[in-house]
Design a protein around this motif. Sequence first.
Motif, PDB file in Angstrom:
ATOM      1  N   THR A 268      59.877 -37.382  70.133  1.00 41.29           N
ATOM      2  CA  THR A 268      59.876 -36.373  69.067  1.00 41.29           C
ATOM      3  C   THR A 268      58.786 -36.665  68.043  1.00 41.29           C
ATOM      4  O   THR A 268      58.567 -37.825  67.660  1.00 41.29           O
ATOM      5  CB  THR A 268      61.235 -36.358  68.341  1.00 41.29           C
ATOM      6  N   MET A 269      58.109 -35.601  67.619  1.00 39.98           N
ATOM      7  CA  MET A 269      57.193 -35.675  66.481  1.00 39.98           C
ATOM      8  C   MET A 269      57.402 -34.442  65.604  1.00 39.98           C
ATOM      9  O   MET A 269      57.736 -33.368  66.112  1.00 39.98           O
ATOM     10  CB  MET A 269      55.737 -35.739  66.952  1.00 39.98           C
ATOM     11  N   PRO A 270      57.200 -34.566  64.290  1.00 40.07           N
ATOM     12  CA  PRO A 270      57.465 -33.436  63.393  1.00 40.07           C
ATOM     13  C   PRO A 270      56.422 -32.332  63.509  1.00 40.07           C
ATOM     14  O   PRO A 270      55.279 -32.575  63.905  1.00 40.07           O
ATOM     15  CB  PRO A 270      57.427 -34.087  62.001  1.00 40.07           C
ATOM     16  N   ARG A 271      56.830 -31.095  63.152  1.00 37.21           N
ATOM     17  CA  ARG A 271      55.923 -29.963  63.012  1.00 37.21           C
ATOM     18  C   ARG A 271      55.361 -29.930  61.595  1.00 37.21           C
ATOM     19  O   ARG A 271      55.993 -30.400  60.659  1.00 37.21           O
ATOM     20  CB  ARG A 271      56.647 -28.633  63.277  1.00 37.21           C
ATOM     21  N   TYR A 272      54.176 -29.308  61.444  1.00 34.11           N
ATOM     22  CA  TYR A 272      53.556 -29.147  60.131  1.00 34.11           C
ATOM     23  C   TYR A 272      53.042 -27.719  59.982  1.00 34.11           C
ATOM     24  O   TYR A 272      52.646 -27.084  60.972  1.00 34.11           O
ATOM     25  CB  TYR A 272      52.395 -30.130  59.957  1.00 34.11           C
ATOM     26  N   ASP A 278      49.431 -30.211  62.556  1.00 36.64           N
ATOM     27  CA  ASP A 278      50.457 -29.973  63.578  1.00 36.64           C
ATOM     28  C   ASP A 278      49.927 -30.323  64.960  1.00 36.64           C
ATOM     29  O   ASP A 278      50.629 -30.936  65.774  1.00 36.64           O
ATOM     30  CB  ASP A 278      50.906 -28.508  63.527  1.00 36.64           C
ATOM     31  N   GLU A 279      48.692 -29.960  65.252  1.00 34.39           N
ATOM     32  CA  GLU A 279      48.100 -30.273  66.550  1.00 34.39           C
ATOM     33  C   GLU A 279      47.924 -31.783  66.709  1.00 34.39           C
ATOM     34  O   GLU A 279      48.132 -32.327  67.813  1.00 34.39           O
ATOM     35  CB  GLU A 279      46.753 -29.569  66.703  1.00 34.39           C
ATOM     36  N   HIS A 280      47.560 -32.461  65.633  1.00 34.95           N
ATOM     37  CA  HIS A 280      47.427 -33.918  65.688  1.00 34.95           C
ATOM     38  C   HIS A 280      48.777 -34.564  66.008  1.00 34.95           C
ATOM     39  O   HIS A 280      48.853 -35.521  66.799  1.00 34.95           O
ATOM     40  CB  HIS A 280      46.889 -34.447  64.359  1.00 34.95           C
ATOM     41  N   SER A 281      49.856 -34.045  65.401  1.00 34.03           N
ATOM     42  CA  SER A 281      51.200 -34.558  65.676  1.00 34.03           C
ATOM     43  C   SER A 281      51.563 -34.359  67.138  1.00 34.03           C
ATOM     44  O   SER A 281      52.111 -35.260  67.798  1.00 34.03           O
ATOM     45  CB  SER A 281      52.213 -33.852  64.765  1.00 34.03           C
ATOM     46  N   LYS A 282      51.240 -33.188  67.660  1.00 36.26           N
ATOM     47  CA  LYS A 282      51.523 -32.880  69.063  1.00 36.26           C
ATOM     48  C   LYS A 282      50.746 -33.807  70.001  1.00 36.26           C
ATOM     49  O   LYS A 282      51.297 -34.338  70.977  1.00 36.26           O
ATOM     50  CB  LYS A 282      51.186 -31.423  69.344  1.00 36.26           C
ATOM     51  N   GLN A 283      49.461 -34.000  69.709  1.00 33.01           N
ATOM     52  CA  GLN A 283      48.639 -34.865  70.552  1.00 33.01           C
ATOM     53  C   GLN A 283      49.125 -36.312  70.519  1.00 33.01           C
ATOM     54  O   GLN A 283      49.068 -37.029  71.523  1.00 33.01           O
ATOM     55  CB  GLN A 283      47.175 -34.785  70.114  1.00 33.01           C
ATOM     56  N   GLU A 324      57.416 -29.418  74.470  1.00 35.56           N
ATOM     57  CA  GLU A 324      57.984 -28.149  74.038  1.00 35.56           C
ATOM     58  C   GLU A 324      58.072 -28.184  72.510  1.00 35.56           C
ATOM     59  O   GLU A 324      58.570 -29.150  71.936  1.00 35.56           O
ATOM     60  CB  GLU A 324      59.363 -27.920  74.658  1.00 35.56           C
ATOM     61  N   SER A 325      57.590 -27.135  71.881  1.00 33.11           N
ATOM     62  CA  SER A 325      57.520 -27.088  70.416  1.00 33.11           C
ATOM     63  C   SER A 325      58.592 -26.163  69.863  1.00 33.11           C
ATOM     64  O   SER A 325      58.709 -25.008  70.293  1.00 33.11           O
ATOM     65  CB  SER A 325      56.133 -26.619  69.978  1.00 33.11           C
ATOM     66  N   PHE A 326      59.363 -26.677  68.914  1.00 29.26           N
ATOM     67  CA  PHE A 326      60.419 -25.927  68.251  1.00 29.26           C
ATOM     68  C   PHE A 326      60.046 -25.746  66.780  1.00 29.26           C
ATOM     69  O   PHE A 326      58.988 -26.183  66.342  1.00 29.26           O
ATOM     70  CB  PHE A 326      61.755 -26.637  68.435  1.00 29.26           C
TER      71      PHE A 326
END
Length: 450
Positions: A268-272, A278-283, A324-326
């Motif tokens: 899990t990583m947070p959304r921004y 946000d893309e950096h968190s996803k990567q 998967e992004s929520f």
Amino acid sequence: MNKPVFFKKLMTKQQLNPAEILLCLSHLDHVVYLKNVKQPVIALFASEYMLVQNTKIQKFSRTSLNQYQQSFELIDLNHFFKPYSQNYSPDFNGGLIGFISYDEAAQQQVNVQHKNQPSLFLGIYYSYIKLTNEGWMFFSHEQDAETIFQLIQDALQNKNRLNKGNQNFSLTQPCTARWNKQRYASAFQQVQDYIRAGDCYQINLTQEFTAKAQGLLLDTAEAFWQLTDAPYSGYLKIDNFELLSCSPELFIDFEADRKITTKPIKGTMPRYSDAEQDEHSKQSLIHSKKDQAENVMIVDLLRNDLSVYAETGSVKTPKLFEIESFNQVHHMVSEVTATLREDVNPFHVLMSALPGGSITGAPKIRAMQIIEELEGAPRGAYCGSMGYFNFDGTGSWNILIRSIQKYQDDVSVWAGGGITIASDCDAEYQECFDKVKAMLDLLNTWYKPE
């Protein structure tokens, strides 16, 4: 099951959302809603149901509309071991709906405490409402279907008088963590000690957030479902117990031709709000070796759980480490599929596989023993499962994470994550809040200090 003997469109002055319909029907007991189907469904007037509380098993049969008497014959689960229908459709068509708590599932293999509230509810439903392209449609396989339809129709038409006799939901104290940071760190260190001693590879350590409240938790449902947009949400009320699911996680889909699919979340990583952040968190999640290691441990555990009931060679992992992004978080999700043997009862597969590996750890039995020792309170419905079975054995069941429980005036929310030897205490503690902060903030808007 044959086609419904009765189906008819419900007429309302405006298109109602599921929470509004549930509020209209809140005077009825064990009305249940599930989004984890292709068509959202609300089922009501169970013909029979089984309830477990404080390890006591009770079974009830309907004698007239909304009237039940205790029976001493348990529900025949062989209902759910019939040849799969040639007319398979991926949604509820009459059958079993309910929930199984973590406590109820875990006690099959380890000694656990039980939360003082219902720990299992399974109801057989022949009447239900589904959201179709034409609006909300009522379906029933019952002889008194017309009477049931009219009762629902009247309740929806009286929407303006809705709940006037009930007290609106409010918190009488804010929802706060039962553990402070120091207490979490102590439990985290004990998990690390167990891992180093060779007891386990991973423990899903969770903590509870509690509050006191009055009124119907259902009053908050629409706000929570809009906040989370969770694909496996749901709601169930049994007397003074309410369960509100905002879960993003599928446990098992039971599909046509005995195919089953499970999609464990681990990572899990947070959304921004800022797109670049946000893309950096996803990567960061995509390339996290730690989260991949956690994820593959649970994939292996679930492959082992399902292989007991699967045709030889049918267990596959078609997706590994997908993101998967929520609304609040990015999750790392994998997928395991299998084909059940013809002699297997799908309900027995569900019970045997519960609790899900993504919310216990590995190896599972030792993980559950450590969870029982360290967490200090029973989880209740949290990390259990809510879902349905059609009479042909198809169905879908979630993992009850991001969910709220209310029993009498006690409200409970939980969050946690998988701890491995590579875990960092501060990061794991923060992950708990990344998962549940938005829900806590929303829940606490119902706290109005005098």
